[in-house]
Design a protein around this motif. Structure first.
Motif, mmCIF file in Angstrom:
data_model
loop_
_atom_site.group_PDB
_atom_site.id
_atom_site.type_symbol
_atom_site.label_atom_id
_atom_site.label_comp_id
_atom_site.label_asym_id
_atom_site.label_seq_id
_atom_site.Cartn_x
_atom_site.Cartn_y
_atom_site.Cartn_z
ATOM 1 N N ARG A 1 47.710 38.832 23.998
ATOM 2 C CA ARG A 1 48.078 37.603 24.708
ATOM 3 C C ARG A 1 47.623 37.798 26.143
ATOM 4 N NH1 ARG A 1 52.606 36.054 27.887
ATOM 5 N NH2 ARG A 1 52.700 33.806 28.045
ATOM 6 N N PHE A 2 46.792 36.880 26.627
ATOM 7 C CA PHE A 2 46.273 36.966 27.988
ATOM 8 C C PHE A 2 46.587 35.674 28.708
ATOM 9 C CE2 PHE A 2 43.151 39.009 25.142
ATOM 10 C CZ PHE A 2 43.501 40.313 25.419
ATOM 11 N N VAL A 3 46.948 35.791 29.969
ATOM 12 C CA VAL A 3 47.185 34.621 30.799
ATOM 13 C C VAL A 3 46.349 34.779 32.059
ATOM 14 C CG1 VAL A 3 48.894 33.287 32.098
ATOM 15 C CG2 VAL A 3 49.535 34.356 29.921
ATOM 16 N N PHE A 4 45.446 33.840 32.275
ATOM 17 C CA PHE A 4 44.657 33.828 33.501
ATOM 18 C C PHE A 4 45.372 32.928 34.489
ATOM 19 C CE2 PHE A 4 41.586 34.881 30.229
ATOM 20 C CZ PHE A 4 40.911 35.937 30.804
ATOM 21 N N GLY A 5 45.805 33.488 35.593
ATOM 22 C CA GLY A 5 46.504 32.719 36.618
ATOM 23 C C GLY A 5 45.602 32.439 37.798
ATOM 24 N N LYS A 6 46.199 32.115 38.930
ATOM 25 C CA LYS A 6 45.438 31.773 40.131
ATOM 26 C C LYS A 6 44.573 32.941 40.610
ATOM 27 C CE LYS A 6 46.018 30.459 44.921
ATOM 28 N NZ LYS A 6 46.935 30.395 46.034
ATOM 29 N N ASP A 7 45.144 34.136 40.619
ATOM 30 C CA ASP A 7 44.411 35.298 41.107
ATOM 31 C C ASP A 7 44.636 36.539 40.244
ATOM 32 O OD1 ASP A 7 47.032 35.886 41.695
ATOM 33 O OD2 ASP A 7 46.633 36.598 43.714
ATOM 34 N N ALA A 8 45.178 36.349 39.031
ATOM 35 C CA ALA A 8 45.548 37.515 38.236
ATOM 36 C C ALA A 8 45.343 37.274 36.743
ATOM 37 C CB ALA A 8 47.003 37.886 38.492
ATOM 38 N N LEU A 9 45.194 38.380 36.039
ATOM 39 C CA LEU A 9 45.113 38.389 34.582
ATOM 40 C C LEU A 9 46.339 39.150 34.080
ATOM 41 C CD1 LEU A 9 43.802 38.282 31.753
ATOM 42 C CD2 LEU A 9 42.437 40.272 32.437
ATOM 43 N N GLN A 10 47.181 38.496 33.303
ATOM 44 C CA GLN A 10 48.356 39.142 32.726
ATOM 45 C C GLN A 10 48.035 39.520 31.285
ATOM 46 O OE1 GLN A 10 51.457 36.254 33.144
ATOM 47 N NE2 GLN A 10 51.915 36.861 35.242
ATOM 48 N N LEU A 11 48.340 40.775 30.919
ATOM 49 C CA LEU A 11 48.030 41.300 29.597
ATOM 50 C C LEU A 11 49.310 41.644 28.847
ATOM 51 C CD1 LEU A 11 45.565 44.032 30.853
ATOM 52 C CD2 LEU A 11 44.899 41.848 29.903
ATOM 53 N N THR A 12 49.368 41.274 27.606
ATOM 54 C CA THR A 12 50.387 41.750 26.679
ATOM 55 C C THR A 12 49.650 42.025 25.379
ATOM 56 O OG1 THR A 12 52.045 40.327 27.708
ATOM 57 C CG2 THR A 12 52.591 41.245 25.556
ATOM 58 N N MET A 13 49.521 43.311 25.043
ATOM 59 C CA MET A 13 48.722 43.672 23.883
ATOM 60 C C MET A 13 49.477 44.686 23.024
ATOM 61 S SD MET A 13 44.928 43.914 25.595
ATOM 62 C CE MET A 13 45.226 45.446 26.391
ATOM 63 N N LEU A 14 49.382 44.517 21.730
ATOM 64 C CA LEU A 14 49.933 45.467 20.764
ATOM 65 C C LEU A 14 48.780 46.063 19.990
ATOM 66 C CD1 LEU A 14 52.816 43.248 19.352
ATOM 67 C CD2 LEU A 14 52.939 44.917 21.210
ATOM 68 N N TYR A 15 48.890 47.353 19.667
ATOM 69 C CA TYR A 15 47.835 47.978 18.877
ATOM 70 C C TYR A 15 48.428 48.800 17.748
ATOM 71 C CZ TYR A 15 48.778 52.174 21.683
ATOM 72 O OH TYR A 15 49.378 53.239 22.299
ATOM 73 N N GLN A 16 47.616 49.035 16.732
ATOM 74 C CA GLN A 16 48.037 49.850 15.594
ATOM 75 C C GLN A 16 46.847 50.633 15.064
ATOM 76 O OE1 GLN A 16 49.451 47.334 12.470
ATOM 77 N NE2 GLN A 16 47.442 46.553 11.969
ATOM 78 N N ASP A 17 47.168 51.753 14.426
ATOM 79 C CA ASP A 17 46.141 52.597 13.789
ATOM 80 C C ASP A 17 45.036 53.018 14.742
ATOM 81 O OD1 ASP A 17 47.397 52.635 11.341
ATOM 82 O OD2 ASP A 17 46.292 50.913 10.574
ATOM 83 N N ARG A 18 45.389 53.345 15.964
ATOM 84 C CA ARG A 18 44.373 53.779 16.923
ATOM 85 C C ARG A 18 44.571 55.225 17.352
ATOM 86 N NH1 ARG A 18 40.707 51.383 19.229
ATOM 87 N NH2 ARG A 18 41.072 52.406 21.192
ATOM 88 N N GLY A 19 45.496 55.939 16.752
ATOM 89 C CA GLY A 19 45.719 57.334 17.121
ATOM 90 C C GLY A 19 46.798 57.461 18.181
ATOM 91 N N ARG A 20 47.293 58.655 18.333
ATOM 92 C CA ARG A 20 48.452 58.891 19.192
ATOM 93 C C ARG A 20 48.189 58.594 20.658
ATOM 94 N NH1 ARG A 20 50.781 64.698 19.296
ATOM 95 N NH2 ARG A 20 50.610 64.641 21.518
ATOM 96 N N ARG A 21 47.024 58.861 21.160
ATOM 97 C CA ARG A 21 46.747 58.689 22.582
ATOM 98 C C ARG A 21 45.788 57.537 22.857
ATOM 99 N NH1 ARG A 21 47.080 62.951 26.335
ATOM 100 N NH2 ARG A 21 48.859 64.179 25.739
ATOM 101 N N ALA A 22 45.702 56.609 21.963
ATOM 102 C CA ALA A 22 44.690 55.553 22.095
ATOM 103 C C ALA A 22 44.954 54.673 23.310
ATOM 104 C CB ALA A 22 44.633 54.719 20.833
ATOM 105 N N GLY A 23 46.074 53.939 23.300
ATOM 106 C CA GLY A 23 46.374 53.050 24.412
ATOM 107 C C GLY A 23 45.235 52.100 24.728
ATOM 108 N N LEU A 24 45.128 51.745 25.974
ATOM 109 C CA LEU A 24 44.109 50.800 26.410
ATOM 110 C C LEU A 24 42.754 51.491 26.505
ATOM 111 C CD1 LEU A 24 43.734 47.899 27.455
ATOM 112 C CD2 LEU A 24 44.092 48.796 29.745
ATOM 113 N N PRO A 25 41.718 50.927 25.907
ATOM 114 C CA PRO A 25 40.390 51.517 26.039
ATOM 115 C C PRO A 25 40.006 51.619 27.510
ATOM 116 C CG PRO A 25 40.383 49.809 24.380
ATOM 117 C CD PRO A 25 41.718 49.740 25.083
ATOM 118 N N CYS A 26 39.267 52.640 27.865
ATOM 119 C CA CYS A 26 39.000 52.955 29.278
ATOM 120 C C CYS A 26 38.227 51.886 30.033
ATOM 121 C CB CYS A 26 38.268 54.284 29.384
ATOM 122 S SG CYS A 26 39.367 55.657 29.030
ATOM 123 N N GLY A 27 37.715 50.882 29.363
ATOM 124 C CA GLY A 27 36.990 49.827 30.065
ATOM 125 C C GLY A 27 37.854 49.080 31.066
#
Length: 84
Positions: free
Chosen positions: A54-80
């Motif tokens: 779920r992403f919300v583009f506001g006036k000057d910001a990007l709000q992120l709410t993301m869920l992930y599965q099956d990506r390994g223990r330390r996956a988290g957000l990709p480094c990009g």
């Protein structure tokens, strides 16, 4: 009248988690660049069965709410999108 219901269940993935945050831009030009790079990043990296987003583009910001599965223990957000 329904008297019986059968639910199909699936095994939970071994790993799952969440990424929540806000990325702010300091100028209009920086915000346009953020949007452009994020849309490309999403298409290349996040648009797959491992992520629910779920992403919300506001006036000057990007709000992120993301869920992930099956990506390994330390996956988290990709480094990009990680701060280096």
């Amino acid at each position: 009248m329904v008297t019986r219901v059968t639910l199909r269940t699936r095994e939970l993935p071994e790993y799952f988690g969440a990424v929540v945050g806000t990325i702010r831009a300091q100028t209009d030009a920086a915000f346009r660049e953020l949007v452009s790079k994020f849309v490309d990043f999403y298409a290349d990296t996040l648009f797959n069965p491992h992520w629910a987003e779920r992403f919300v583009f506001g006036k000057d910001a990007l709000q992120l709410t993301m869920l992930y599965q099956d990506r390994g223990r330390r996956a988290g957000l990709p480094c990009g999108l990680c701060r280096r």
